[in-house]
Design an enzyme around this catalytic site. Structure first.
Site, PDB file in Angstrom:
ATOM      1  N   ASP A 216      -1.146  -6.272  -0.450  1.00  0.00           N
ATOM      2  CA  ASP A 216      -1.190  -5.615   0.857  1.00  0.00           C
ATOM      3  C   ASP A 216      -2.618  -5.140   1.137  1.00  0.00           C
ATOM      4  OD1 ASP A 216       0.097  -4.780   3.112  1.00  0.00           O
ATOM      5  OD2 ASP A 216       1.119  -3.076   2.170  1.00  0.00           O
TER       6      ASP A 216
ATOM      7  N   GLU B 142       9.458  -4.164  10.254  1.00  0.00           N
ATOM      8  CA  GLU B 142       9.842  -2.867   9.688  1.00  0.00           C
ATOM      9  C   GLU B 142      10.379  -1.942  10.770  1.00  0.00           C
ATOM     10  OE1 GLU B 142       7.015  -0.992   7.074  1.00  0.00           O
ATOM     11  OE2 GLU B 142       8.167   0.881   7.016  1.00  0.00           O
TER      12      GLU B 142
ATOM     13  N   GLU C 269      -1.234  -5.562   8.589  1.00  0.00           N
ATOM     14  CA  GLU C 269      -0.419  -4.995   9.666  1.00  0.00           C
ATOM     15  C   GLU C 269      -1.057  -5.278  11.022  1.00  0.00           C
ATOM     16  OE1 GLU C 269       0.195  -0.794   8.937  1.00  0.00           O
ATOM     17  OE2 GLU C 269       1.003  -1.152   6.922  1.00  0.00           O
TER      18      GLU C 269
ATOM     19  N   LYS D 116      -0.974  -9.524   2.811  1.00  0.00           N
ATOM     20  CA  LYS D 116      -0.252  -9.037   3.996  1.00  0.00           C
ATOM     21  C   LYS D 116      -1.173  -8.080   4.744  1.00  0.00           C
ATOM     22  CE  LYS D 116       3.110  -5.752   3.854  1.00  0.00           C
ATOM     23  NZ  LYS D 116       2.535  -4.736   4.783  1.00  0.00           N
TER      24      LYS D 116
ATOM     25  N   ASP E 232       0.840  -1.204   0.000  1.00  0.00           N
ATOM     26  CA  ASP E 232       0.000   0.000   0.000  1.00  0.00           C
ATOM     27  C   ASP E 232       0.877   1.256   0.000  1.00  0.00           C
ATOM     28  OD1 ASP E 232       0.894  -0.097   2.603  1.00  0.00           O
ATOM     29  OD2 ASP E 232      -1.071   0.206   3.523  1.00  0.00           O
ATOM     30  N   SER E 233       2.204   1.061   0.040  1.00  0.00           N
ATOM     31  CA  SER E 233       3.131   2.175  -0.182  1.00  0.00           C
ATOM     32  C   SER E 233       2.875   2.817  -1.548  1.00  0.00           C
ATOM     33  CB  SER E 233       4.586   1.684  -0.098  1.00  0.00           C
ATOM     34  OG  SER E 233       4.770   0.542  -0.903  1.00  0.00           O
TER      35      SER E 233
HETATM   36  O1  KIV Z   1       3.561  -1.155   1.644  1.00  0.00           O
HETATM   37  C1  KIV Z   1       4.735  -1.564   1.606  1.00  0.00           C
HETATM   38  O2  KIV Z   1       5.470  -1.338   0.647  1.00  0.00           O
HETATM   39  C2  KIV Z   1       5.215  -2.320   2.756  1.00  0.00           C
HETATM   40  C3  KIV Z   1       6.689  -2.585   2.819  1.00  0.00           C
HETATM   41  C4  KIV Z   1       7.370  -1.386   3.341  1.00  0.00           C
HETATM   42  C5  KIV Z   1       7.005  -3.790   3.616  1.00  0.00           C
HETATM   43  O3  KIV Z   1       4.463  -2.660   3.600  1.00  0.00           O
END
Ligand code: KIV
Length: 289
Positions: A93, A192, A125, A123, A54-55
């Site tokens: 994510d 992280e 969090e 993924k 989600d970056s």
């Molecule tokens: O969203 C992302 O790119 C991440 C990485 C920093 C692990 O969660």
């Protein structure tokens, strides 16, 4: 030298592959990708896993943080990545508020990553507070990667993008969270921005592979945001990033050169230009007289 393994020896990376790499003491590699072309390059370079993080909210969409990213944004980018990658394990994510409201919603949204967007795993969090959601998603047959330490979706609760687990009590809490996530069924864990000693301890105490970002050498693998690695994101570069290229500077140089060439009428040159045969041109001119 080609970085691509010969097709005959190259195999689809699965969650089992990652577990086996940890057992053999081989480092796992993961990079982010958000589009078809980057996914192709990451895959061709032999990287084990691609995270559609989600970056993308920050590096692709220009938001200040990852909170505005939606399920639609994620699925759109995941589909493009799935079209570009052949071998890497694909991890989607889950965006903010797609798994926090209820376990049912978490399972439904996790399923969309596999069913609608070609991902192999998701993924999310958080620690113990996400254990029920992890259990339910895993029970639905969907592999889950956890994410502890600096969890960007909690940026306001954490008070900024700062390293986590530096005090003994916080470190113990993180280790317990990691155990809880493993017991809940996670196949892997992103750590992280946590101290290297803590990340190494967590990695040794867990059977599932850890993948670090700003967490030192003791993790079972490493992940970076591809835009950081390539020097594409010029707004901010975290201390833990190694820039392997300076593509933002290179892109600027190319755009400025185009601007100058056009202003100076140096582009298009004869080799970029199509001409009519002289006889055809003369025929046209005669017709027009
Ligand atoms: O969203 C992302 O790119 C991440 C990485 C920093 C692990 O969660």
């Amino acid at each position: 030298m080609s970085t691509q393994e010969p097709a005959a020896t190259r195999r689809q990376v699965t969650i089992r592959t990652l577990r086996q790499k940890k057992e053999k003491g081989q480092s796992i590699t993961m990079l982010t990708a958000y589009d078809y072309l980057t996914a192709r390059a990451v895959d061709q370079a032999g990287i084990d896993a691609i995270l559609v993080g989600d970056s993308l909210g920050m590096v692709m969409l220009g938001y200040e943080n990852t909170l505005p990213v939606t399920m639609d944004d994620m699925l759109h980018h995941c589909r493009a990545v799935a079209r570009g990658a052949q071998y890497a394990l694909l991890v989607g994510d889950m965006p903010f508020m797609s798994y926090q409201v209820s376990v049912e919603q978490a399972v439904g949204n996790a399923g969309r990553f596999l069913q609608e967007a070609g991902m192999d795993a998701i993924k999310l969090e958080g620690g113990r507070e996400r254990a029920d959601a992890v259990r339910a998603i895993v029970a639905a047959g969907i592999p889950v990667m956890g994410h502890l330490g600096l969890t960007p979706q909690s940026v306001h609760q954490l008070g900024g993008f700062s390293p986590q687990g530096r005090q003994a009590a916080a470190a113990r809490h993180l280790l317990e969270d990691a155990r809880i996530l493993e017991q809940a069924g996670c196949f892997s864990l992103v750590l992280e921005s946590v101290p290297a000693q803590l990340a190494e301890l967590v990695s040794r105490r867990l059977a599932m592979p850890t993948i670090g970002i700003g967490a030192g050498l003791g993790c079972d693998g490493q992940v970076l945001v591809t835009h950081d690695l390539l020097g594409l994101y010029d707004r901010f570069t975290p201390k833990f990033v190694k820039q392997y290229a300076r593509l933002h500077d290179e892109i600027l140089r190319a755009f400025a050169a185009f601007q100058e060439d056009v202003a100076a009428r140096a582009f298009p040159a004869p080799e970029h230009t199509v001409l009519m045969a002289d006889a055809e041109w003369q025929a046209l001119l005669q017709e027009l007289e």
